[in-house]
Write a protein that holds these residues in place. Structure first.
Motif, PDB file in Angstrom:
ATOM      1  N   CYS A  51      35.602  28.641   2.567  1.00  0.00           N
ATOM      2  CA  CYS A  51      35.090  27.884   1.425  1.00  0.00           C
ATOM      3  C   CYS A  51      34.547  28.800   0.343  1.00  0.00           C
ATOM      4  O   CYS A  51      34.857  28.633  -0.846  1.00  0.00           O
ATOM      5  N   LEU A  60      35.978  29.061  -3.469  1.00  0.00           N
ATOM      6  CA  LEU A  60      35.091  28.739  -4.586  1.00  0.00           C
ATOM      7  C   LEU A  60      34.892  29.947  -5.505  1.00  0.00           C
ATOM      8  O   LEU A  60      34.939  29.811  -6.732  1.00  0.00           O
ATOM      9  N   THR A  75      34.246  22.457  -1.846  1.00  0.00           N
ATOM     10  CA  THR A  75      35.606  23.001  -1.794  1.00  0.00           C
ATOM     11  C   THR A  75      36.644  21.882  -1.836  1.00  0.00           C
ATOM     12  O   THR A  75      37.640  21.977  -2.563  1.00  0.00           O
ATOM     13  N   GLY A 112      44.149  26.252  -1.055  1.00  0.00           N
ATOM     14  CA  GLY A 112      43.205  27.040  -1.835  1.00  0.00           C
ATOM     15  C   GLY A 112      43.761  27.990  -2.853  1.00  0.00           C
ATOM     16  O   GLY A 112      44.870  27.823  -3.307  1.00  0.00           O
TER      17      GLY A 112
END
Length: 117
Positions: free
Chosen positions: A14, A18, A38, A116
């Motif tokens: 996470c 971020l 997230t 991500g």
């Protein structure tokens, strides 16, 4: 030890996502807060799924359960992990419970990482 490492895996995932996206988060953010932030950043919240999408209710429920996974892993770590001192004679979890926590945390981390940065 495995449970603490599983929690740290999700936290690291996470924080990396971020940070790479330039999202500011508190140094004191706990794991549920990090996962929530997230998921929001990656458009992985139930609100991000259109009602018209196929199986939208199921997908929304699964995404909601991400929070439950992180909360459960954090709670197990607090009760059974190596991060807090224990009284002598305290019993740990069985290996199968540690495997459950590790499996859930690693599945979550992979899911977030694939979506991500």
């Amino acid at each position: 030890m495995a449970i603490g490492t599983a929690k740290e895996l999700v936290e690291t995932c996470c924080k990396t996502i971020l940070t790479e996206r330039g999202i500011v988060f508190s140094k004191n953010a706990d794991i549920p807060e990090l996962v929530k932030l997230t998921a929001k950043e990656l458009d992985l919240t139930p609100a991000d799924i259109p009602d018209a999408a196929r199986a939208s209710d199921t997908i929304k429920r699964l995404l909601s359960n991400l929070g439950a996974i992180t909360q459960g892993v954090a709670e197990l770590r607090n009760h059974y992990g190596t991060g807090h001192g224990k009284a002598s004679g305290s019993k740990g979890l069985q290996a199968r419970h540690a495997k459950l926590a590790v499996g859930a945390a690693s599945t979550l981390a992979v899911f977030l990482a694939e979506r991500g940065p």
